[in-house]
Write a protein that holds these residues in place. Structure first.
Motif, PDB file in Angstrom:
ATOM      1  N   LEU A  12     -13.772  84.837  18.947  1.00 20.80           N
ATOM      2  CA  LEU A  12     -13.298  85.720  18.039  1.00 20.80           C
ATOM      3  C   LEU A  12     -14.364  86.829  18.119  1.00 20.80           C
ATOM      4  O   LEU A  12     -15.454  86.738  18.015  1.00 20.80           O
ATOM      5  N   ARG A  13     -13.606  88.061  18.276  1.00 18.06           N
ATOM      6  CA  ARG A  13     -14.542  89.400  18.266  1.00 18.06           C
ATOM      7  C   ARG A  13     -15.128  89.496  16.672  1.00 18.06           C
ATOM      8  O   ARG A  13     -14.398  89.193  15.701  1.00 18.06           O
ATOM      9  N   GLN A  26     -11.409  88.898   9.227  1.00 18.83           N
ATOM     10  CA  GLN A  26     -10.761  89.485   8.037  1.00 18.83           C
ATOM     11  C   GLN A  26     -11.249  88.904   6.766  1.00 18.83           C
ATOM     12  O   GLN A  26     -11.302  89.518   5.695  1.00 18.83           O
ATOM     13  N   SER A  62     -15.814  91.548  14.807  1.00 17.55           N
ATOM     14  CA  SER A  62     -14.905  92.888  14.043  1.00 17.55           C
ATOM     15  C   SER A  62     -13.697  92.486  13.760  1.00 17.55           C
ATOM     16  O   SER A  62     -12.740  93.039  12.636  1.00 17.55           O
ATOM     17  N   SER A  63     -13.240  91.382  14.252  1.00 16.42           N
ATOM     18  CA  SER A  63     -11.592  90.888  13.745  1.00 16.42           C
ATOM     19  C   SER A  63     -11.683  89.975  12.593  1.00 16.42           C
ATOM     20  O   SER A  63     -10.666  89.691  12.173  1.00 16.42           O
ATOM     21  N   ALA A 105      -9.088  85.559  11.273  1.00 18.99           N
ATOM     22  CA  ALA A 105      -9.453  86.600  12.277  1.00 18.99           C
ATOM     23  C   ALA A 105      -8.140  86.807  13.028  1.00 18.99           C
ATOM     24  O   ALA A 105      -7.314  85.707  13.490  1.00 18.99           O
ATOM     25  N   ALA A 106      -7.806  88.206  13.013  1.00 22.99           N
ATOM     26  CA  ALA A 106      -6.551  88.448  13.879  1.00 22.99           C
ATOM     27  C   ALA A 106      -5.252  87.952  13.452  1.00 22.99           C
ATOM     28  O   ALA A 106      -4.400  87.557  14.018  1.00 22.99           O
TER      29      ALA A 106
END
Length: 81
Positions: A24-25, A30, A27-28, A46-47
């Motif tokens: 997972l990036r 949540q 920045s993704s 994430a995402a």
């Protein structure tokens, strides 16, 4: 205990409870949440996807934002709910 989440550059390598691996990036991400009162597992969202990982939230948060350091309290204040 094997680390289920580790930081690799701008990514988190996450291994869920079933042994599936996810990259997972950072920045993704949540949301990061405890799964229960034992605080030994964490949900990472994430995402738009939520992954359950067998690692405490307190070990994962520094991997998401390693440059930000919050003051550590001896006894954290209990939430009213």
């Amino acid at each position: 205990m094997v680390e289920a989440v580790r930081r690799i550059g701008a990514y988190l390598q996450v291994q869920d409870g079933d042994g599936c691996r996810h990259l997972l990036r950072v920045s993704s991400v949540q949301a990061v949440s405890d799964t229960d009162l034992m605080r030994n597992e964490t949900f990472i969202t994430a995402a738009g996807r939520t992954i359950r990982v067998p690692q405490p939230l307190d070990e994962i948060v520094p991997l998401i934002s390693p440059g930000e350091r919050l003051p550590i309290e001896d006894e954290p204040e209990r939430w009213p709910f």
